[in-house]
Structures are given as structure tokens and as C-alpha cells.
Write a protein that holds these residues in place. Structure first.
Motif, PDB file in Angstrom:
ATOM      1  N   MET A   1      -4.735  27.951 -87.585  1.00 43.78           N
ATOM      2  CA  MET A   1      -4.819  28.730 -88.791  1.00 43.78           C
ATOM      3  C   MET A   1      -5.910  28.287 -88.945  1.00 43.78           C
ATOM      4  SD  MET A   1      -2.599  27.789 -92.621  1.00 43.78           S
ATOM      5  CE  MET A   1      -1.283  27.520 -91.957  1.00 43.78           C
ATOM      6  N   LYS A   2      -6.044  28.982 -89.349  1.00 46.27           N
ATOM      7  CA  LYS A   2      -7.866  28.934 -90.163  1.00 46.27           C
ATOM      8  C   LYS A   2      -8.188  28.553 -91.817  1.00 46.27           C
ATOM      9  CE  LYS A   2     -10.545  31.232 -86.776  1.00 46.27           C
ATOM     10  NZ  LYS A   2     -11.937  32.097 -86.371  1.00 46.27           N
ATOM     11  N   ASN A   3      -9.031  27.958 -91.725  1.00 47.69           N
ATOM     12  CA  ASN A   3      -9.070  27.571 -93.357  1.00 47.69           C
ATOM     13  C   ASN A   3     -10.600  27.695 -94.000  1.00 47.69           C
ATOM     14  OD1 ASN A   3     -10.362  24.949 -93.614  1.00 47.69           O
ATOM     15  ND2 ASN A   3      -8.871  24.677 -92.125  1.00 47.69           N
ATOM     16  N   ASN A   4     -10.772  27.882 -95.171  1.00 49.54           N
ATOM     17  CA  ASN A   4     -12.189  28.125 -95.875  1.00 49.54           C
ATOM     18  C   ASN A   4     -12.053  26.469 -97.139  1.00 49.54           C
ATOM     19  OD1 ASN A   4     -12.048  30.536 -95.311  1.00 49.54           O
ATOM     20  ND2 ASN A   4     -10.945  31.130 -96.885  1.00 49.54           N
ATOM     21  N   ILE A   5     -11.523  25.250 -96.452  1.00 50.20           N
ATOM     22  CA  ILE A   5     -11.510  23.680 -96.522  1.00 50.20           C
ATOM     23  C   ILE A   5     -13.067  23.840 -96.817  1.00 50.20           C
ATOM     24  CG2 ILE A   5     -10.998  21.613 -97.267  1.00 50.20           C
ATOM     25  CD1 ILE A   5      -8.291  22.758 -95.833  1.00 50.20           C
ATOM     26  N   LYS A   6     -14.167  23.514 -96.391  1.00 52.26           N
ATOM     27  CA  LYS A   6     -15.279  23.196 -96.138  1.00 52.26           C
ATOM     28  C   LYS A   6     -16.078  23.636 -96.771  1.00 52.26           C
ATOM     29  CE  LYS A   6     -19.189  22.442 -92.629  1.00 52.26           C
ATOM     30  NZ  LYS A   6     -19.139  22.214 -91.417  1.00 52.26           N
ATOM     31  N   ARG A  27     -10.181  10.785 -94.798  1.00 53.86           N
ATOM     32  CA  ARG A  27     -11.243  11.455 -94.846  1.00 53.86           C
ATOM     33  C   ARG A  27     -11.026  11.989 -93.416  1.00 53.86           C
ATOM     34  NH1 ARG A  27     -14.758  12.180 -91.447  1.00 53.86           N
ATOM     35  NH2 ARG A  27     -15.023  10.010 -90.353  1.00 53.86           N
ATOM     36  N   GLN A  28     -10.444  11.719 -92.347  1.00 59.85           N
ATOM     37  CA  GLN A  28      -9.988  11.671 -91.402  1.00 59.85           C
ATOM     38  C   GLN A  28      -9.266  13.169 -91.030  1.00 59.85           C
ATOM     39  OE1 GLN A  28     -10.043   9.111 -92.229  1.00 59.85           O
ATOM     40  NE2 GLN A  28     -11.698   7.729 -90.601  1.00 59.85           N
ATOM     41  N   THR A  29      -8.402  13.040 -92.430  1.00 55.22           N
ATOM     42  CA  THR A  29      -7.426  13.966 -92.337  1.00 55.22           C
ATOM     43  C   THR A  29      -8.012  15.273 -92.752  1.00 55.22           C
ATOM     44  OG1 THR A  29      -5.657  12.821 -93.030  1.00 55.22           O
ATOM     45  CG2 THR A  29      -5.324  15.251 -93.368  1.00 55.22           C
ATOM     46  N   ILE A  30      -9.243  15.055 -93.479  1.00 52.50           N
ATOM     47  CA  ILE A  30      -9.519  16.302 -94.103  1.00 52.50           C
ATOM     48  C   ILE A  30     -10.767  16.700 -92.919  1.00 52.50           C
ATOM     49  CG2 ILE A  30     -11.865  17.054 -95.353  1.00 52.50           C
ATOM     50  CD1 ILE A  30      -8.362  16.207 -96.976  1.00 52.50           C
ATOM     51  N   ASN A  31     -10.847  15.517 -92.213  1.00 53.82           N
ATOM     52  CA  ASN A  31     -12.146  16.487 -91.357  1.00 53.82           C
ATOM     53  C   ASN A  31     -11.130  17.569 -90.341  1.00 53.82           C
ATOM     54  OD1 ASN A  31     -14.465  16.956 -89.608  1.00 53.82           O
ATOM     55  ND2 ASN A  31     -13.434  14.888 -88.728  1.00 53.82           N
ATOM     56  N   ALA A  32     -10.416  17.208 -89.444  1.00 55.72           N
ATOM     57  CA  ALA A  32      -9.370  17.017 -88.745  1.00 55.72           C
ATOM     58  C   ALA A  32      -8.924  18.834 -89.515  1.00 55.72           C
ATOM     59  CB  ALA A  32      -7.998  16.540 -88.466  1.00 55.72           C
ATOM     60  N   MET A  33      -8.829  19.151 -90.710  1.00 54.68           N
ATOM     61  CA  MET A  33      -8.004  20.232 -91.325  1.00 54.68           C
ATOM     62  C   MET A  33      -9.546  21.300 -91.127  1.00 54.68           C
ATOM     63  SD  MET A  33      -5.483  19.731 -94.878  1.00 54.68           S
ATOM     64  CE  MET A  33      -6.833  18.759 -95.322  1.00 54.68           C
ATOM     65  N   GLU A  34     -10.858  20.663 -91.873  1.00 53.92           N
ATOM     66  CA  GLU A  34     -11.648  22.169 -91.570  1.00 53.92           C
ATOM     67  C   GLU A  34     -12.491  21.765 -89.195  1.00 53.92           C
ATOM     68  OE1 GLU A  34     -14.033  20.461 -95.475  1.00 53.92           O
ATOM     69  OE2 GLU A  34     -14.961  19.738 -93.428  1.00 53.92           O
ATOM     70  N   ALA A  35     -12.195  21.374 -88.972  1.00 56.12           N
ATOM     71  CA  ALA A  35     -11.793  21.659 -87.703  1.00 56.12           C
ATOM     72  C   ALA A  35     -10.926  22.725 -86.656  1.00 56.12           C
ATOM     73  CB  ALA A  35     -12.318  20.077 -87.243  1.00 56.12           C
ATOM     74  N   ASN A  36     -10.175  22.844 -88.049  1.00 52.45           N
ATOM     75  CA  ASN A  36      -8.771  23.329 -87.547  1.00 52.45           C
ATOM     76  C   ASN A  36      -7.547  22.891 -86.374  1.00 52.45           C
ATOM     77  OD1 ASN A  36      -9.330  25.514 -88.867  1.00 52.45           O
ATOM     78  ND2 ASN A  36     -11.196  26.622 -87.921  1.00 52.45           N
ATOM     79  N   LYS A  37      -8.104  21.502 -86.603  1.00 50.40           N
ATOM     80  CA  LYS A  37      -7.055  20.917 -86.110  1.00 50.40           C
ATOM     81  C   LYS A  37      -5.960  20.423 -86.034  1.00 50.40           C
ATOM     82  CE  LYS A  37     -10.876  19.003 -82.648  1.00 50.40           C
ATOM     83  NZ  LYS A  37     -11.936  18.562 -82.450  1.00 50.40           N
ATOM     84  N   TYR A  38      -5.763  20.617 -87.531  1.00 46.18           N
ATOM     85  CA  TYR A  38      -4.872  20.146 -88.043  1.00 46.18           C
ATOM     86  C   TYR A  38      -3.806  21.098 -89.356  1.00 46.18           C
ATOM     87  CZ  TYR A  38      -1.339  16.577 -91.381  1.00 46.18           C
ATOM     88  OH  TYR A  38      -0.896  16.507 -91.427  1.00 46.18           O
ATOM     89  N   VAL A  39      -2.857  21.012 -88.766  1.00 51.09           N
ATOM     90  CA  VAL A  39      -2.123  22.287 -90.054  1.00 51.09           C
ATOM     91  C   VAL A  39      -1.413  21.196 -91.347  1.00 51.09           C
ATOM     92  CG1 VAL A  39      -0.764  24.217 -90.421  1.00 51.09           C
ATOM     93  CG2 VAL A  39      -2.105  23.946 -87.928  1.00 51.09           C
ATOM     94  N   PRO A  40      -1.833  21.430 -92.473  1.00 49.06           N
ATOM     95  CA  PRO A  40      -1.447  20.923 -93.717  1.00 49.06           C
ATOM     96  C   PRO A  40       0.072  21.221 -93.667  1.00 49.06           C
ATOM     97  CG  PRO A  40      -3.078  22.001 -94.431  1.00 49.06           C
ATOM     98  CD  PRO A  40      -2.966  22.265 -93.118  1.00 49.06           C
ATOM     99  N   SER A  41       1.348  19.986 -93.869  1.00 48.96           N
ATOM    100  CA  SER A  41       2.149  20.077 -95.388  1.00 48.96           C
ATOM    101  C   SER A  41       1.725  21.299 -95.855  1.00 48.96           C
ATOM    102  CB  SER A  41       2.986  19.513 -95.059  1.00 48.96           C
ATOM    103  OG  SER A  41       2.290  18.552 -96.467  1.00 48.96           O
ATOM    104  N   THR A  42       3.622  22.311 -96.839  1.00 43.38           N
ATOM    105  CA  THR A  42       3.417  23.279 -97.801  1.00 43.38           C
ATOM    106  C   THR A  42       2.932  21.990 -99.133  1.00 43.38           C
ATOM    107  OG1 THR A  42       4.735  24.185 -96.735  1.00 43.38           O
ATOM    108  CG2 THR A  42       4.769  24.576 -99.115  1.00 43.38           C
ATOM    109  N   VAL A  43       3.415  21.027 -98.835  1.00 43.07           N
ATOM    110  CA  VAL A  43       2.966  20.108-100.167  1.00 43.07           C
ATOM    111  C   VAL A  43       1.743  20.018-100.444  1.00 43.07           C
ATOM    112  CG1 VAL A  43       3.165  18.290-101.484  1.00 43.07           C
ATOM    113  CG2 VAL A  43       4.873  19.355 -99.964  1.00 43.07           C
ATOM    114  N   LEU A  44       0.956  19.868 -99.018  1.00 40.13           N
ATOM    115  CA  LEU A  44      -1.223  19.003 -98.966  1.00 40.13           C
ATOM    116  C   LEU A  44      -1.591  20.438 -99.271  1.00 40.13           C
ATOM    117  CD1 LEU A  44      -2.655  16.636 -98.653  1.00 40.13           C
ATOM    118  CD2 LEU A  44      -2.276  16.980 -95.990  1.00 40.13           C
ATOM    119  N   ALA A  45      -0.872  22.101 -98.169  1.00 39.88           N
ATOM    120  CA  ALA A  45      -1.487  23.515 -99.010  1.00 39.88           C
ATOM    121  C   ALA A  45      -1.671  23.351-100.601  1.00 39.88           C
ATOM    122  CB  ALA A  45      -0.655  24.049 -98.093  1.00 39.88           C
ATOM    123  N   LEU A  46      -0.543  22.953-101.298  1.00 41.93           N
ATOM    124  CA  LEU A  46      -0.116  23.219-102.516  1.00 41.93           C
ATOM    125  C   LEU A  46      -1.706  22.443-102.821  1.00 41.93           C
ATOM    126  CD1 LEU A  46       3.016  24.021-102.677  1.00 41.93           C
ATOM    127  CD2 LEU A  46       1.196  25.536-102.680  1.00 41.93           C
TER     128      LEU A  46
END
Length: 66
Positions: A1-6, A27-46
Motif C-alpha cells: 500500500m502506498k501513501n501520501n503521508i510525506k 517517529r520510527q513508525t511514521i518513517n516506516a509508513m512513509e517508506a512503505n514498510k509498514y501498513v497502519p491499522s484502520t484506527v491509525l489511518a483514520l
């Protein structure tokens, strides 16, 4: 899953640390999401969508192979 967080962080002048504090993750969680290495839970995405006043669909893109 790609994202536009950055991109959204840059538009809103937020550091990874500042966004992490707003949604109660590291901060590491944000970094991992931006690198597409971590897919957030539904709650976190919301929570992220709420910070940027965007829909989840505007921030996260489900790809064919997902």
C-alpha cells in the motif's frame, strides 16, 4: 500500500516527530509508513487522515498486488 503521508507532512510543515506526537506513535513508525514498510491499522489511518483533514482514500492507495 502506498501513501501520501510525506507529501501531506511537507504541505503542513510537520516533522515526522510532530506527526508522531499528534497520533501517539513513534517517529520510527511514521518513517516506516512513509517508506512503505509498514501498513497502519484502520484506527491509525483514520487518525492520520484526521490530522490532515483528508479522507483515508486520499492518503492511502491500495495497489493491485496488495
Amino acid at each position: 500500500m502506498k501513501n501520501n503521508i510525506k507529501v501531506e507532512r511537507a504541505i503542513n510543515n510537520l516533522t515526522q516527530e510532530e506527526l508522531a506526537n499528534k497520533i501517539s506513535v513513534s517517529r520510527q513508525t511514521i518513517n516506516a509508513m512513509e517508506a512503505n514498510k509498514y501498513v497502519p491499522s484502520t484506527v491509525l489511518a483514520l487518525k492520520i487522515a484526521k490530522v490532515f483533514n483528508k479522507s483515508v482514500e486520499e492518503l492511502f492507495v491500495l495497489e493491485e498486488e496488495d
